[in-house]
Design a protein around this motif. Structure first.
Motif, PDB file in Angstrom:
ATOM      1  N   LEU A 251      -5.609   9.874   2.476  1.00 39.35           N
ATOM      2  CA  LEU A 251      -6.990   9.441   2.681  1.00 39.35           C
ATOM      3  C   LEU A 251      -7.415   9.534   4.144  1.00 39.35           C
ATOM      4  CD1 LEU A 251      -7.161   6.376   0.274  1.00 39.35           C
ATOM      5  CD2 LEU A 251      -8.300   8.589   0.009  1.00 39.35           C
ATOM      6  N   THR A 252      -6.521   9.168   5.057  1.00 33.50           N
ATOM      7  CA  THR A 252      -6.906   9.240   6.471  1.00 33.50           C
ATOM      8  C   THR A 252      -6.932  10.678   6.980  1.00 33.50           C
ATOM      9  OG1 THR A 252      -4.629   8.726   7.129  1.00 33.50           O
ATOM     10  CG2 THR A 252      -6.212   6.907   7.117  1.00 33.50           C
TER      11      THR A 252
ATOM     12  N   ALA B 272      -0.252   0.459   6.239  1.00 29.78           N
ATOM     13  CA  ALA B 272       0.262   0.629   4.879  1.00 29.78           C
ATOM     14  C   ALA B 272       1.669   0.066   4.736  1.00 29.78           C
ATOM     15  CB  ALA B 272       0.243   2.103   4.485  1.00 29.78           C
TER      16      ALA B 272
ATOM     17  N   TYR C 261      -8.689   2.079   2.911  1.00 27.38           N
ATOM     18  CA  TYR C 261      -7.615   1.811   1.952  1.00 27.38           C
ATOM     19  C   TYR C 261      -6.559   0.891   2.549  1.00 27.38           C
ATOM     20  CZ  TYR C 261      -3.446   2.536  -0.898  1.00 27.38           C
ATOM     21  OH  TYR C 261      -2.339   2.338  -1.663  1.00 27.38           O
ATOM     22  N   SER C 262      -6.210   1.121   3.811  1.00 29.47           N
ATOM     23  CA  SER C 262      -5.158   0.349   4.454  1.00 29.47           C
ATOM     24  C   SER C 262      -5.661  -0.940   5.063  1.00 29.47           C
ATOM     25  CB  SER C 262      -4.488   1.180   5.549  1.00 29.47           C
ATOM     26  OG  SER C 262      -3.917   2.332   5.011  1.00 29.47           O
TER      27      SER C 262
ATOM     28  N   GLY D 116      -3.667   3.887   9.902  1.00 30.39           N
ATOM     29  CA  GLY D 116      -3.555   3.768   8.449  1.00 30.39           C
ATOM     30  C   GLY D 116      -2.112   3.694   7.984  1.00 30.39           C
TER      31      GLY D 116
ATOM     32  N   LYS E 123       0.859  -1.173   0.000  1.00 32.81           N
ATOM     33  CA  LYS E 123       0.000   0.000   0.000  1.00 32.81           C
ATOM     34  C   LYS E 123       0.901   1.232   0.000  1.00 32.81           C
ATOM     35  CE  LYS E 123      -3.793  -2.335   0.695  1.00 32.81           C
ATOM     36  NZ  LYS E 123      -5.008  -2.302  -0.029  1.00 32.81           N
TER      37      LYS E 123
ATOM     38  N   ILE F  41      -0.673   7.689  -0.119  1.00 36.84           N
ATOM     39  CA  ILE F  41      -2.115   7.591  -0.340  1.00 36.84           C
ATOM     40  C   ILE F  41      -2.821   7.302   0.983  1.00 36.84           C
ATOM     41  CG2 ILE F  41      -3.932   6.224  -1.437  1.00 36.84           C
ATOM     42  CD1 ILE F  41      -2.067   5.937  -3.857  1.00 36.84           C
ATOM     43  N   ALA F  42      -2.248   6.401   1.790  1.00 42.19           N
ATOM     44  CA  ALA F  42      -2.834   6.098   3.102  1.00 42.19           C
ATOM     45  C   ALA F  42      -2.888   7.353   3.966  1.00 42.19           C
ATOM     46  CB  ALA F  42      -2.028   5.007   3.800  1.00 42.19           C
TER      47      ALA F  42
ATOM     48  N   GLY G 148     -11.264   6.882   5.310  1.00 39.30           N
ATOM     49  CA  GLY G 148     -10.012   6.749   4.578  1.00 39.30           C
ATOM     50  C   GLY G 148      -9.184   5.558   5.025  1.00 39.30           C
TER      51      GLY G 148
END
Length: 89
Positions: free
Chosen positions: A27-28, A78, A38-39, A74, A19, A23-24, A35
């Protein structure tokens, strides 16, 4: 295990997609518990449920508790390698 520049770790048997840390984080920071999906899906479900309860009770101050926990969780998820792909020496 060697690292590839395309976000994939290669082991002897399988290819493990990683991951993205950025991005993690994004998003969080933007979406908090949502968010987190994702993780980690389980973490996203758990923290979204807790967030609804805490924010419902405390109103705005609950956000100050939930968001930093989601960001930390997150990021940790990740960078974590799944248990099924860990090698113990």
């Amino acid at each position: 295990m060697s690292d590839d520049s395309f976000g994939v770790e290669r082991s002897d048997e399988t290819i493990v997609p990683r991951k993205s840390l950025w991005i993690a984080l994004g998003l969080t920071v933007l979406f908090g518990p949502v968010g987190l999906f994702y993780s980690t899906i389980v973490g996203g479900i758990f923290m979204t449920s807790i967030a609804v309860i805490i924010i419902g009770v405390t109103r705005d101050t609950g956000v100050l508790l939930i968001w930093p926990v989601c960001i930390a969780w997150g990021l940790m998820e990740a960078v974590r390698v799944p248990r099924s792909h860990r090698k113990f020496h």
